[in-house]
Design a protein around this motif. Sequence first.
Motif, PDB file in Angstrom:
ATOM      1  N   PRO A 181     -27.000  25.922  14.913  1.00  0.00           N
ATOM      2  CA  PRO A 181     -25.852  26.721  15.751  1.00  0.00           C
ATOM      3  C   PRO A 181     -26.316  27.882  16.292  1.00  0.00           C
ATOM      4  CG  PRO A 181     -25.664  26.999  13.437  1.00  0.00           C
ATOM      5  CD  PRO A 181     -26.790  26.271  13.616  1.00  0.00           C
ATOM      6  N   ARG A 182     -25.297  28.299  17.299  1.00  0.00           N
ATOM      7  CA  ARG A 182     -25.753  29.949  17.693  1.00  0.00           C
ATOM      8  C   ARG A 182     -25.242  30.738  16.574  1.00  0.00           C
ATOM      9  NH1 ARG A 182     -22.519  27.317  21.881  1.00  0.00           N
ATOM     10  NH2 ARG A 182     -23.847  27.153  23.753  1.00  0.00           N
ATOM     11  N   VAL A 203     -23.889  39.353  14.887  1.00  0.00           N
ATOM     12  CA  VAL A 203     -24.109  38.045  14.330  1.00  0.00           C
ATOM     13  C   VAL A 203     -23.158  37.449  13.764  1.00  0.00           C
ATOM     14  CG1 VAL A 203     -26.675  38.608  14.512  1.00  0.00           C
ATOM     15  CG2 VAL A 203     -25.155  39.006  12.478  1.00  0.00           C
ATOM     16  N   HIS A 204     -23.097  36.263  13.283  1.00  0.00           N
ATOM     17  CA  HIS A 204     -22.263  35.380  12.418  1.00  0.00           C
ATOM     18  C   HIS A 204     -22.409  35.900  10.870  1.00  0.00           C
ATOM     19  CE1 HIS A 204     -20.899  31.895  10.278  1.00  0.00           C
ATOM     20  NE2 HIS A 204     -20.196  31.660  11.129  1.00  0.00           N
ATOM     21  N   HIS A 205     -21.209  36.488  10.415  1.00  0.00           N
ATOM     22  CA  HIS A 205     -21.487  37.122   9.003  1.00  0.00           C
ATOM     23  C   HIS A 205     -22.041  35.844   8.128  1.00  0.00           C
ATOM     24  CE1 HIS A 205     -20.048  38.237   5.025  1.00  0.00           C
ATOM     25  NE2 HIS A 205     -20.331  39.471   5.479  1.00  0.00           N
ATOM     26  N   GLY A 206     -21.354  34.788   7.979  1.00  0.00           N
ATOM     27  CA  GLY A 206     -21.741  33.654   7.226  1.00  0.00           C
ATOM     28  C   GLY A 206     -23.166  33.229   6.991  1.00  0.00           C
ATOM     29  N   PHE A 207     -23.550  33.027   8.230  1.00  0.00           N
ATOM     30  CA  PHE A 207     -25.143  32.731   8.436  1.00  0.00           C
ATOM     31  C   PHE A 207     -26.202  33.808   7.914  1.00  0.00           C
ATOM     32  CE2 PHE A 207     -23.678  29.760  12.275  1.00  0.00           C
ATOM     33  CZ  PHE A 207     -23.550  28.953  11.439  1.00  0.00           C
ATOM     34  N   TYR A 208     -25.774  35.159   8.291  1.00  0.00           N
ATOM     35  CA  TYR A 208     -26.433  36.322   7.849  1.00  0.00           C
ATOM     36  C   TYR A 208     -26.338  36.355   6.454  1.00  0.00           C
ATOM     37  CZ  TYR A 208     -27.861  41.069   7.366  1.00  0.00           C
ATOM     38  OH  TYR A 208     -28.560  42.301   7.013  1.00  0.00           O
ATOM     39  N   GLN A 244     -15.864  34.187  14.609  1.00  0.00           N
ATOM     40  CA  GLN A 244     -16.055  35.330  15.648  1.00  0.00           C
ATOM     41  C   GLN A 244     -17.243  36.133  15.107  1.00  0.00           C
ATOM     42  OE1 GLN A 244     -13.823  35.558  18.379  1.00  0.00           O
ATOM     43  NE2 GLN A 244     -13.072  33.858  17.226  1.00  0.00           N
ATOM     44  N   LEU A 245     -17.953  36.792  16.339  1.00  0.00           N
ATOM     45  CA  LEU A 245     -18.882  37.810  15.981  1.00  0.00           C
ATOM     46  C   LEU A 245     -18.380  38.779  15.102  1.00  0.00           C
ATOM     47  CD1 LEU A 245     -20.221  37.665  19.376  1.00  0.00           C
ATOM     48  CD2 LEU A 245     -21.773  36.983  17.621  1.00  0.00           C
ATOM     49  N   ASP A 246     -18.781  38.759  13.954  1.00  0.00           N
ATOM     50  CA  ASP A 246     -18.074  39.665  12.844  1.00  0.00           C
ATOM     51  C   ASP A 246     -19.268  40.810  12.217  1.00  0.00           C
ATOM     52  OD1 ASP A 246     -19.295  37.584  11.416  1.00  0.00           O
ATOM     53  OD2 ASP A 246     -17.397  37.099  10.294  1.00  0.00           O
ATOM     54  N   LEU A 247     -20.283  40.912  12.577  1.00  0.00           N
ATOM     55  CA  LEU A 247     -21.233  41.762  11.634  1.00  0.00           C
ATOM     56  C   LEU A 247     -21.956  42.437  12.763  1.00  0.00           C
ATOM     57  CD1 LEU A 247     -22.252  42.710   9.055  1.00  0.00           C
ATOM     58  CD2 LEU A 247     -23.897  40.765   9.216  1.00  0.00           C
ATOM     59  N   ASN A 248     -22.478  43.725  12.751  1.00  0.00           N
ATOM     60  CA  ASN A 248     -23.252  44.261  13.392  1.00  0.00           C
ATOM     61  C   ASN A 248     -24.781  44.349  12.558  1.00  0.00           C
ATOM     62  OD1 ASN A 248     -21.854  45.628  15.740  1.00  0.00           O
ATOM     63  ND2 ASN A 248     -20.959  46.717  13.892  1.00  0.00           N
ATOM     64  N   TYR A 249     -25.932  43.537  13.455  1.00  0.00           N
ATOM     65  CA  TYR A 249     -27.135  43.317  12.765  1.00  0.00           C
ATOM     66  C   TYR A 249     -27.795  44.708  12.638  1.00  0.00           C
ATOM     67  CZ  TYR A 249     -31.477  41.225  11.438  1.00  0.00           C
ATOM     68  OH  TYR A 249     -32.242  40.723  10.689  1.00  0.00           O
ATOM     69  N   PRO A 250     -28.085  45.082  11.379  1.00  0.00           N
ATOM     70  CA  PRO A 250     -28.723  46.315  11.140  1.00  0.00           C
ATOM     71  C   PRO A 250     -29.716  46.813  11.982  1.00  0.00           C
ATOM     72  CG  PRO A 250     -28.413  45.236   8.815  1.00  0.00           C
ATOM     73  CD  PRO A 250     -28.119  44.221  10.426  1.00  0.00           C
ATOM     74  N   GLY A 251     -29.807  47.901  12.558  1.00  0.00           N
ATOM     75  CA  GLY A 251     -30.845  48.539  13.367  1.00  0.00           C
ATOM     76  C   GLY A 251     -31.027  48.286  14.704  1.00  0.00           C
ATOM     77  N   MET A 252     -30.102  47.243  15.256  1.00  0.00           N
ATOM     78  CA  MET A 252     -30.031  46.631  16.437  1.00  0.00           C
ATOM     79  C   MET A 252     -28.779  46.949  17.111  1.00  0.00           C
ATOM     80  SD  MET A 252     -31.315  42.759  16.482  1.00  0.00           S
ATOM     81  CE  MET A 252     -33.092  42.168  15.900  1.00  0.00           C
ATOM     82  N   ILE A 253     -28.925  47.859  18.512  1.00  0.00           N
ATOM     83  CA  ILE A 253     -27.981  48.351  19.180  1.00  0.00           C
ATOM     84  C   ILE A 253     -27.149  47.183  19.864  1.00  0.00           C
ATOM     85  CG2 ILE A 253     -27.304  49.762  21.154  1.00  0.00           C
ATOM     86  CD1 ILE A 253     -29.532  51.453  20.603  1.00  0.00           C
ATOM     87  N   ASP A 254     -25.866  47.135  19.898  1.00  0.00           N
ATOM     88  CA  ASP A 254     -25.018  46.198  20.470  1.00  0.00           C
ATOM     89  C   ASP A 254     -25.212  44.706  19.789  1.00  0.00           C
ATOM     90  OD1 ASP A 254     -23.878  47.989  21.956  1.00  0.00           O
ATOM     91  OD2 ASP A 254     -25.320  47.972  23.572  1.00  0.00           O
TER      92      ASP A 254
END
Length: 367
Positions: A218-219, A135-140, A122-132
């Motif tokens: 991947p996405r 991202v994928h926590h594992g890839f990040y 699932q989409l499980d992480l808010n990318y720092p500094g970007m509203i809404d």
Amino acid sequence: MGQKKWLILLMFSCLFSFSFGRELKVKHKDNLPIYNHTLTTILVEYASAVYMSDLTQLFTWTCPRCDGLTKGFEIIEIIVDVQHCLQGFVGVAKDLDAIVIAFRGTQEHSIQNWVEDLFWKQLDLNYPGMIDAMVHHGFYSAYHNTTIRPGVLSAVKRAKEIYGEFKVIVTGHSMGGAMAAFCGLDLAVIIHKPILIQLSMCVNHEVQDVQVMTFGQPRIGNAAFASCYSKLVPNTIRVTNEHDMVPHLPPYYSYFPQKTYHHFPREVWLYNIGVGSLVYKVEKICDGSGEDPSCSRSVTGNSISDHLVYFGVELGCDTWRSCGIVMDTNIIDYKTTDFKGNFILSRNPATPTLKLKTESDIGSKNI
């Protein structure tokens, strides 16, 4: 009571019908990157070479995959995160006037399990500094929370001090492509400091010296992330191949465009047309939506074999051992290791290209 249930069902049906077929369009700049076939066939060889387990051959650029279109490349740094089974390198390609960064993808023996796992991510992480943006926590984390990021940034800084205004090209295959995308975004922000202040607004800002090209990626985030990414790293190409299953993952659901994963542009889809001996490869340049329904999304993503070969180049490890590496004792002097066993092989790019013996009788060892 029955009438109330029917009313609730009708409301959900209306919402479902309304969302059906209505896909969120990623906002992007009109001047999408121009696809360069020659550059692509060069970069796929770098994406292949980073899979090599013989680090002596890779460090000296004498490996079986280190010839052809990449001949003359000079490695600056190889980063190996043993703890997370990650590998990448940074070097200089003088024929491209570029610093090239490559990230290794998932190894063949674990692809099936990895693919199955991606169905449920699932989409499980808010990318720092970007509203809404989510991202994928594992890839990040694979890029940001391991030894990979500091190693890459250090090598890029040293290379730029020597080569000046060389552009930066980031590439990778599979999960390595996901890491390449996060790296490209990271470098675009670092190189152009004013963006960092306004990052939450995702302002348009031409970043000419950071280019990203991935293979079978991947996405990695939702539509809000894809929209911001396309503005901050506009010079990005995602190459997909035939029925490669990985670009279809994690799944995209057009019914819930705000919540689902969404590719960023621009995709170039490789597929075969013809019959019998009259078959040739088409390189279709897709639209700027990131989810062009006439490209890879027009077919079922059901092939692992299509994931492992692009342009006739093998993209995978040369051994089946999990995270196995081979390293000659002669390059120990170039090695620094942290307390977790992760290490970096590093050389000064101003020094002549290394000429090390790689024969097994010198005293190589498996790690």
